[in-house]
Design an enzyme around this catalytic site. Structure first.
Site, PDB file in Angstrom:
ATOM      1  N   ARG A 189       0.760  -1.226   0.134  1.00 17.11           N
ATOM      2  CA  ARG A 189      -0.188  -0.004  -0.173  1.00 17.11           C
ATOM      3  C   ARG A 189       0.791   1.187   0.057  1.00 17.11           C
ATOM      4  O   ARG A 189       0.549   2.284  -0.597  1.00 17.11           O
ATOM      5  CB  ARG A 189      -0.945  -0.196   1.374  1.00 17.11           C
ATOM      6  CG  ARG A 189      -1.865   1.132   1.151  1.00 17.11           C
ATOM      7  CD  ARG A 189      -2.920   0.937   2.148  1.00 17.11           C
ATOM      8  NE  ARG A 189      -2.574   1.207   3.367  1.00 17.11           N
ATOM      9  CZ  ARG A 189      -3.265   0.754   4.509  1.00 17.11           C
ATOM     10  NH1 ARG A 189      -4.584   0.471   4.474  1.00 17.11           N
ATOM     11  NH2 ARG A 189      -2.676   0.943   5.741  1.00 17.11           N
ATOM     12  N   LYS A 245      -2.514   6.880   1.395  1.00 15.06           N
ATOM     13  CA  LYS A 245      -2.268   7.277   2.626  1.00 15.06           C
ATOM     14  C   LYS A 245      -1.083   8.275   2.607  1.00 15.06           C
ATOM     15  O   LYS A 245      -0.098   8.086   2.776  1.00 15.06           O
ATOM     16  CB  LYS A 245      -1.990   5.838   3.291  1.00 15.06           C
ATOM     17  CG  LYS A 245      -2.197   5.894   4.780  1.00 15.06           C
ATOM     18  CD  LYS A 245      -2.087   4.573   5.546  1.00 15.06           C
ATOM     19  CE  LYS A 245      -2.327   4.510   6.950  1.00 15.06           C
ATOM     20  NZ  LYS A 245      -3.221   5.490   7.662  1.00 15.06           N
ATOM     21  N   GLU A 287     -16.342   5.878   6.066  1.00 12.80           N
ATOM     22  CA  GLU A 287     -15.278   5.468   6.921  1.00 12.80           C
ATOM     23  C   GLU A 287     -15.529   6.169   8.165  1.00 12.80           C
ATOM     24  O   GLU A 287     -15.968   7.372   8.346  1.00 12.80           O
ATOM     25  CB  GLU A 287     -13.929   4.912   6.366  1.00 12.80           C
ATOM     26  CG  GLU A 287     -13.271   6.083   5.755  1.00 12.80           C
ATOM     27  CD  GLU A 287     -12.084   5.913   5.292  1.00 12.80           C
ATOM     28  OE1 GLU A 287     -11.310   4.850   5.732  1.00 12.80           O
ATOM     29  OE2 GLU A 287     -11.514   6.625   4.492  1.00 12.80           O
TER      30      GLU A 287
HETATM   31  N1  PXG Z   1      -9.192   4.527   7.379  1.00 15.48           N
HETATM   32  C1  PXG Z   1      -8.605   5.482   7.738  1.00 15.48           C
HETATM   33  C2  PXG Z   1      -8.816   6.959   7.197  1.00 15.48           C
HETATM   34  C3  PXG Z   1      -7.383   5.556   8.193  1.00 15.48           C
HETATM   35  O1  PXG Z   1      -6.616   6.361   8.297  1.00 15.48           O
HETATM   36  C4  PXG Z   1      -8.021   3.158   8.546  1.00 15.48           C
HETATM   37  C5  PXG Z   1      -9.074   3.307   7.780  1.00 15.48           C
HETATM   38  C6  PXG Z   1      -7.663   1.781   8.833  1.00 15.48           C
HETATM   39  O2  PXG Z   1      -6.736   1.012   7.885  1.00 15.48           O
HETATM   40  P1  PXG Z   1      -5.668  -0.195   8.249  1.00 15.48           P
HETATM   41  O3  PXG Z   1      -4.960  -0.468   7.113  1.00 15.48           O
HETATM   42  O4  PXG Z   1      -4.766   0.599   9.480  1.00 15.48           O
HETATM   43  O5  PXG Z   1      -6.521  -1.296   8.850  1.00 15.48           O
HETATM   44  C7  PXG Z   1      -6.915   4.054   8.753  1.00 15.48           C
HETATM   45  C8  PXG Z   1      -5.731   3.733   9.351  1.00 15.48           C
HETATM   46  C9  PXG Z   1      -3.921   6.210  14.716  1.00 15.48           C
HETATM   47  C10 PXG Z   1      -3.958   6.122  13.440  1.00 15.48           C
HETATM   48  O6  PXG Z   1      -2.820   6.142  15.591  1.00 15.48           O
HETATM   49  C11 PXG Z   1      -4.685   5.250  12.641  1.00 15.48           C
HETATM   50  C12 PXG Z   1      -4.725   5.239  11.293  1.00 15.48           C
HETATM   51  C13 PXG Z   1      -3.761   5.982  10.587  1.00 15.48           C
HETATM   52  C14 PXG Z   1      -2.862   6.648  11.347  1.00 15.48           C
HETATM   53  C15 PXG Z   1      -3.023   6.822  12.925  1.00 15.48           C
HETATM   54  O7  PXG Z   1      -5.125   5.959  15.404  1.00 15.48           O
HETATM   55  N2  PXG Z   1      -5.628   4.575  10.706  1.00 15.48           N
END
Ligand code: PXG
Length: 293
Positions: A50, A149, A182
């Site tokens: 990713r 991301k 989301e």
């Molecule tokens: N949606 C968004 C907008 C995100 O930023 C997720 C879904 C979940 O994706 P993953 O691949 O992690 O299952 C994310 C990811 C935090 C933190 O510290 C969380 C994310 C990014 C940066 C920091 O809570 N989430």
């Protein structure tokens, strides 16, 4: 703590980047948050893929090959003697001038930080979360695609601020058409009549690594999973709701906009998936210490 910065492992006080880095000046860069559990890195290849995909979309060339970066992540964990933790992998556009032009930035920087994780309080998992829908809409895919991301997280931060002003920790975000997409840092699922439903990536979400793992685990447990567009109303009348994300793992949601979801307690399907996720995370993945050191 030792930080990987452009090929070197530096003490945290010495790990510094320039004020002219476009990651700082413009949020021009990409990142990943990755977990490790019980000596295994969770879905390392999916996160690395990713990262390279996000960078490709921004025409940001990561200066090392994926295999080298994989080894650098594992080496950072080993040098910090971490078996349980959180890894932040960042690639910035690099040093340029004060203009926007990314072509003036010759050398993207790669940063790897590995630290202990501050876990969410256990009562979130036992009692479930209350969330609210916020007025800030998720980025329109043709403006900044949520599948990237990127280091520009203001859309999510604005949503988080609004959620906190309402006294809750997570924000439900809609897209420009009013469909559920989301949360500020998590993907969302509902359960209705034992069928699990989650929005498809094309409506403008981050294609979550945890999301995809949970979909596979749900299939293995015999559940039907559908990727469908839905509205807030579908969550209000759902039997269960839960969020997935690297930090949250799988977390139940029991209230949305002051509507109680189901019976107001974490549902049975959600609980099964939490257990399946924890089992998977603790027993599979890329070993940090292959020789069992
Ligand atoms: N949606 C968004 C907008 C995100 O930023 C997720 C879904 C979940 O994706 P993953 O691949 O992690 O299952 C994310 C990811 C935090 C933190 O510290 C969380 C994310 C990014 C940066 C920091 O809570 N989430």
């Amino acid at each position: 703590m030792l930080i990987y910065l452009d090929g070197k492992y530096l003490p945290s006080e010495e790990a510094k980047i320039s004020v002219f880095d476009h990651g700082l000046l413009y949020g021009d860069g990409v990142f990943e948050g990755i977990r490790c559990y019980n000596g295994y890195v969770f879905k390392l290849d999916e996160h690395l893929e990713r990262l390279y995909d996000s960078a490709k979309s921004l025409m940001l060339k990561i200066p090392i090959q994926i295999d080298e970066l994989r080894q650098a992540v594992l080496e950072t964990l080993r040098r910090n003697e971490l078996r349980e933790g959180y890894i932040r992998l960042i690639v910035t556009r690099g040093i340029g001038d004060l203009g926007l032009d990314p072509d003036k930035c010759r050398n993207p920087s790669i940063i790897i930080i590995a630290d202990k994780i501050a876990l969410y309080p256990q009562n979130y998992y036992e009692d479930g979360l209350e969330i609210v829908t916020v007025s800030v809409r998720r980025n329109y895919p043709e403006a900044i695609n949520p599948r990237i991301k990127s280091l520009n997280y203001l859309n999510n931060i604005l949503a988080k601020i609004e959620a906190k002003q309402s006294g809750v920790v997570e924000a439900l975000m809609l897209n420009n058409d009013g469909y559920v997409v989301e949360c500020s840092g998590d993907n969302i699922f509902l359960v209705k009549n034992e069928i699990i439903v989650t929005p498809p990536p094309y409506i403008g979400i981050l294609d979550g690594v945890t999301r995809n793992c949970v979909i596979t685990l749900a299939h293995e447990a015999g559940f039907q999973v559908k990727e469908r567009v839905f509205t807030r109303h579908d969550i209000y009348i759902a039997d269960e709701c839960f969020l997935t994300g690297t930090a949250a793992e799988v977390i139940p949601v029991v209230k949305l906009d002051q509507r109680v979801i189901g019976n107001g307690e974490p549902g049975i399907v959600t609980q099964k998936l939490i257990a399946a996720f924890r089992h998977f995370a603790n027993n599979f993945g890329t070993p940090i210490f292959p020789e069992g050191v």
